[in-house]
Design a protein around this motif. Structure first.
Motif, PDB file in Angstrom:
ATOM      1  N   UNK A  28      -4.389   4.743  -6.523  1.00 49.98           N
ATOM      2  CA  UNK A  28      -3.286   4.070  -5.802  1.00 49.98           C
ATOM      3  C   UNK A  28      -3.866   3.172  -4.725  1.00 49.98           C
ATOM      4  N   UNK A  29      -3.610   1.860  -4.793  1.00 47.77           N
ATOM      5  CA  UNK A  29      -4.190   0.937  -3.757  1.00 47.77           C
ATOM      6  C   UNK A  29      -3.663   1.233  -2.379  1.00 47.77           C
ATOM      7  N   UNK A  30      -4.537   1.046  -1.406  1.00 52.46           N
ATOM      8  CA  UNK A  30      -4.136   1.251   0.001  1.00 52.46           C
ATOM      9  C   UNK A  30      -3.107   0.209   0.384  1.00 52.46           C
ATOM     10  N   UNK A  31      -2.326   0.550   1.356  1.00 53.30           N
ATOM     11  CA  UNK A  31      -1.242  -0.347   1.783  1.00 53.30           C
ATOM     12  C   UNK A  31      -1.752  -1.646   2.366  1.00 53.30           C
ATOM     13  N   UNK A  72     -10.388  -6.484  -3.252  1.00 55.27           N
ATOM     14  CA  UNK A  72     -10.853  -5.712  -2.098  1.00 55.27           C
ATOM     15  C   UNK A  72     -10.469  -6.355  -0.783  1.00 55.27           C
ATOM     16  N   UNK A  73      -9.725  -7.546  -0.774  1.00 54.33           N
ATOM     17  CA  UNK A  73      -9.378  -8.264   0.459  1.00 54.33           C
ATOM     18  C   UNK A  73      -8.102  -7.701   1.060  1.00 54.33           C
ATOM     19  N   UNK A  74      -8.090  -7.388   2.356  1.00 57.93           N
ATOM     20  CA  UNK A  74      -6.874  -6.867   2.994  1.00 57.93           C
ATOM     21  C   UNK A  74      -5.764  -7.912   2.965  1.00 57.93           C
ATOM     22  N   UNK A  75      -4.529  -7.450   2.918  1.00 58.51           N
ATOM     23  CA  UNK A  75      -3.375  -8.353   2.886  1.00 58.51           C
ATOM     24  C   UNK A  75      -3.267  -9.181   4.159  1.00 58.51           C
ATOM     25  N   UNK A  76      -3.544  -8.580   5.317  1.00 57.23           N
ATOM     26  CA  UNK A  76      -3.370  -9.303   6.602  1.00 57.23           C
ATOM     27  C   UNK A  76      -4.315 -10.504   6.682  1.00 57.23           C
ATOM     28  N   UNK A 128      -5.002 -16.327   6.646  1.00 54.16           N
ATOM     29  CA  UNK A 128      -5.581 -17.556   6.085  1.00 54.16           C
ATOM     30  C   UNK A 128      -4.481 -18.539   5.701  1.00 54.16           C
ATOM     31  N   UNK A 129      -3.424 -18.007   5.102  1.00 55.52           N
ATOM     32  CA  UNK A 129      -2.306 -18.875   4.716  1.00 55.52           C
ATOM     33  C   UNK A 129      -1.641 -19.496   5.934  1.00 55.52           C
ATOM     34  N   UNK A 130      -1.437 -18.667   7.002  1.00 55.59           N
ATOM     35  CA  UNK A 130      -0.818 -19.180   8.224  1.00 55.59           C
ATOM     36  C   UNK A 130      -1.687 -20.244   8.871  1.00 55.59           C
TER      37      UNK A 130
END
Length: 384
Positions: free
Chosen positions: A22-25, A32-36, A41-43
């Protein structure tokens, strides 16, 4: 035993179950890149794109604004130049009424055009330097010489307009104090400079002629800069410097001629700087320093010739400073120092050239001069 061995072989043939992770939140699926980080980067990309767009818009706006300002300034300059041409044409008109309009138009332009104010002032001064035939009496009836009287009125209006811009009450943004005023060679048969402030700049009356009427510098202030009456001729006018204050770096009456009429320095204050009457010629009329104050600074009558008329230093106060008569010639004029007060100043006559008609002092001063009065030694005898 045989059955046990067979069961174990069966177990080894069954494939192992796939593990479920189960992938971490805070991680994106399959990465392996965190969502934040992805969001940041997008912002940042969005912000950079917005900043680039804003910078481009700002540069375009600035260029448009600068272009508009240049266009407006160009148009303003064009209109001011047109006003200048119109005012100059009016000043050169044959009709005196048009010339009067030109005087006011040029003065108004000087008030509105600070960058070219000196040029407008120069034009008005140049009008006074134009050839001006003399011979009219101040009270000549208009129907006898209407052209001459009209010319005189235009000239008096120029002088009055200049004076109005030199008064203490003149707003600083339209004051002409500190600008150059060139009246070289001009003819004055009247004019009112009363209470004007000649402060800073160069004021030239070099070679000017004061030949009639009343020319008033009553209460005028000469401070800073230089004021020159070099080679001026005072021949028929009543020239008033009454109550004037001379505190300029240099006030110059060198080589001036006082031949008729009157020049009145009553109550004037000559302080700081230097006032020069060097090689001036007093040959007629009256020059009066009644009640004047010579305080600090230097007043020089070097080489002055007192050959006629009268020069009166009566009730004068010599307070500090020095008044020098080196090489002066007292040969015919009536020069009086009656009731003069020597309160710390020095009046130096030790090196006069001619003493044939010496100055007149109060009784006893020639034999027992006060500390501030330096006389020739030995005192020459007046020649008959």
């Amino acid at each position: 035993m045989t059955m046990l061995i067979g069961f174990l072989d069966h177990l080894s043939a069954v494939p192992a179950p796939t593990s479920s992770v189960i992938p971490a939140s805070d991680q994106s699926p399959g990465s392996g890149t965190p969502v934040w980080v992805t969001l940041l980067v997008g912002l940042a990309g969005a912000l950079l794109a917005s900043a680039g767009a804003f910078a481009g818009a700002w540069r375009s706006s600035r260029a448009l604004r600068q272009n508009t300002e240049r266009t407006l300034e160009h148009e303003r300059t064009r209109l001011l130049n047109e006003r200048f041409g119109t005012a100059a044409a009016l000043l050169g008109h044959n009709e005196a009424a048009c010339r009067l309009a030109g005087v006011h138009a040029m003065a108004g332009l000087a008030d509105d055009w600070a960058e070219r104010r000196q040029t407008c002032i120069d034009v008005l001064c140049a009008y006074l330097r134009m050839p001006y035939p003399r011979g009219l009496a101040e009270d000549t009836p208009a129907d006898e010489d209407s052209t001459g009287q009209a010319n005189r009125e235009v000239r008096l209006t120029v002088i009055r307009t200049i004076r109005d811009h030199l008064l203490p009450a003149t707003p600083p943004e339209t004051s002409w104090s500190g600008y150059d005023l060139d009246f070289t060679g001009a003819v004055f048969d009247g004019g009112d400079f009363s209470n004007a402030r000649f402060s800073g700049g160069k004021v030239r009356f070099t070679g000017a002629t004061f030949s009639g009427g009343l020319v008033s510098f009553y209460g005028a202030t000469f401070s800073g800069g230089s004021v020159g009456f070099y080679g001026a001729t005072f021949s028929g006018s009543e020239v008033l410097f009454r109550g004037a204050a001379f505190s300029s770096d240099v006030v110059n009456f060198r080589g001036a001629t006082f031949s008729s009429g009157s020049v009145n320095f009553r109550g004037a204050t000559l302080s700081s700087g230097s006032v020069h009457f060097d090689r001036a010629k007093f040959s007629g009329g009256e020059v009066g320093f009644y009640g004047a104050t010579f305080s600090s600074g230097k007043v020089s009558f070097y080489g002055a010739k007192f050959s006629g008329g009268s020069v009166k230093f009566e009730d004068v106060t010599f307070a500090s400073g020095a008044v020098n008569f080196d090489r002066a010639k007292f040969s015919g004029a009536t020069v009086t120092f009656h009731r003069a007060r020597f309160d710390g100043g020095v009046v130096d006559m030790r090196d006069v050239t001619t003493w044939s008609r010496p100055p007149s002092f109060d009784d006893g001063l020639l034999t027992a001069p006060p500390a501030g009065l330096l006389l020739p030694s030995p005192l020459p005898r007046p020649k008959p």
